[in-house]
Write a protein that holds these residues in place. Structure first.
Motif, PDB file in Angstrom:
ATOM      1  N   VAL A 142       0.821  -0.963   0.005  1.00  0.00           N
ATOM      2  CA  VAL A 142       0.063   0.052  -0.035  1.00  0.00           C
ATOM      3  C   VAL A 142       0.769   1.254  -0.010  1.00  0.00           C
ATOM      4  N   VAL A 143       1.959   1.192   0.383  1.00  0.00           N
ATOM      5  CA  VAL A 143       2.822   2.426   0.708  1.00  0.00           C
ATOM      6  C   VAL A 143       3.486   2.674  -0.694  1.00  0.00           C
ATOM      7  N   TYR A 144       4.034   1.476  -1.356  1.00  0.00           N
ATOM      8  CA  TYR A 144       4.676   1.853  -2.609  1.00  0.00           C
ATOM      9  C   TYR A 144       3.326   2.117  -3.599  1.00  0.00           C
ATOM     10  N   ALA A 145       2.049   1.786  -3.366  1.00  0.00           N
ATOM     11  CA  ALA A 145       1.052   2.099  -4.159  1.00  0.00           C
ATOM     12  C   ALA A 145       0.931   3.768  -3.958  1.00  0.00           C
ATOM     13  N   GLY A 146       0.980   4.138  -2.717  1.00  0.00           N
ATOM     14  CA  GLY A 146       0.892   5.309  -2.654  1.00  0.00           C
ATOM     15  C   GLY A 146       1.873   6.053  -3.204  1.00  0.00           C
ATOM     16  N   LEU A 181       2.269  -7.591  -3.786  1.00  0.00           N
ATOM     17  CA  LEU A 181       1.795  -7.276  -5.222  1.00  0.00           C
ATOM     18  C   LEU A 181       0.213  -7.012  -5.460  1.00  0.00           C
ATOM     19  N   ILE A 182      -0.568  -8.010  -4.807  1.00  0.00           N
ATOM     20  CA  ILE A 182      -2.080  -8.096  -5.048  1.00  0.00           C
ATOM     21  C   ILE A 182      -2.419  -6.502  -4.464  1.00  0.00           C
ATOM     22  N   THR A 183      -1.922  -6.008  -3.269  1.00  0.00           N
ATOM     23  CA  THR A 183      -2.521  -4.810  -2.813  1.00  0.00           C
ATOM     24  C   THR A 183      -1.953  -3.524  -3.946  1.00  0.00           C
ATOM     25  N   ILE A 184      -0.815  -3.478  -4.466  1.00  0.00           N
ATOM     26  CA  ILE A 184      -0.286  -2.426  -5.405  1.00  0.00           C
ATOM     27  C   ILE A 184      -1.461  -2.501  -6.526  1.00  0.00           C
ATOM     28  N   LEU A 185      -1.684  -3.529  -6.965  1.00  0.00           N
ATOM     29  CA  LEU A 185      -2.734  -3.758  -8.143  1.00  0.00           C
ATOM     30  C   LEU A 185      -4.079  -3.416  -7.789  1.00  0.00           C
TER      31      LEU A 185
END
Length: 259
Positions: A130-134, A195-199
């Protein structure tokens, strides 16, 4: 995804794998004092990461809500606690009495240990994701450095966790190579969850603050439910508390200095 994102996703898994490899270096059993120290350190890292890497960005990301900016953090945090509570109730518990009745009593202690640690690695993987997605989404409060700091902090606390999985298995007579791979596999859920969270987050950026707080709540559940009781078991000792403080300060320094 960029190299930086893949590095962040895989770094915690590397920490677990290196910890599991300690079965080839250390004696067949970890002393109670060292185990308390390792667990206390892991707990300190997770508490600090929950605030500086997850809750603080969640609050920052909801600043536009004014005095109600606490809502995403509060709601996400409580849902994260509830989610882990649910998983813990449907998954064999690490500290369950071996003589208890019911289908769970048929599982070996080693299987319970691996399942419990694997379960607790899920929120850590989600936190990194989630932080990398942010960061990828360009959200305020989440920088590449702060995302890396969280991944590095979790990798550091995963090192003793990997050893805590593999060493007891070795003490029960399992071959070293098999105990190593059990430790490694207990951490494979982290990059998968990340990976699932980022997607998922990349398609619903508007709920990022909720997901940051969700990951924080899930991690805090692990600390309160598992790690703190573990580091306090047995004869009185302050080693777990001291290690907790060191882990907390190290994660705080990493996040503030790198973020």
């Amino acid at each position: 995804m960029s190299v930086q994102v893949w590095t962040g996703i895989l770094l915690p898994f590397l920490g677990t794998s290196l910890g599991a490899a300690m079965v080839f270096v250390l004696k067949d059993k970890i002393s109670d004092g060292i185990q308390r120290m390792l667990i206390g350190f892991a707990a300190g890292v997770m508490v600090a990461a929950s605030f500086w890497s997850l809750l603080q960005p969640a609050l920052d990301g909801a600043e536009s809500m004014g005095k109600l900016s606490f809502i995403p953090a509060a709601v996400g945090f409580l849902i994260g606690i509830g989610f882990l509570l649910l998983l813990d109730n449907v998954t064999p518990h690490m500290h369950m009495d071996e003589q208890s009745e019911g289908p769970k009593s048929n599982l070996k202690r080693t299987t319970k240990l691996i399942l419990a640690v694997t379960l607790h690695n899920i929120p850590e993987g989600m936190a990194v994701g989630v932080v990398y997605a942010g960061w990828v989404a360009g959200e305020t409060g989440v920088s590449r450095a702060s995302a890396f700091a969280l991944a590095l902090g979790i990798a550091l606390q995963n090192f003793p966790e990997g050893a805590i999985v593999s060493m007891p298995l070795r003490a029960e007579g399992m071959p070293k190579a098999k105990t190593f791979w059990c430790g490694v596999l207990s951490g494979i859920v982290e990059p998968i969850a990340a990976l699932i969270t980022i997607l998922a987050v990349s398609t619903v950026v508007s709920v990022l603050s909720y997901l940051l707080a969700f990951a924080a709540g899930a991690m805090m559940y692990v600390v309160v439910e598992e790690l703190v009781p573990e580091m306090s078991e047995g004869d009185h000792s302050n080693v777990g508390t001291v290690a907790f403080a060191l882990g907390f300060v190290l994660m705080m320094v990493l996040d503030v200095a790198l973020g």
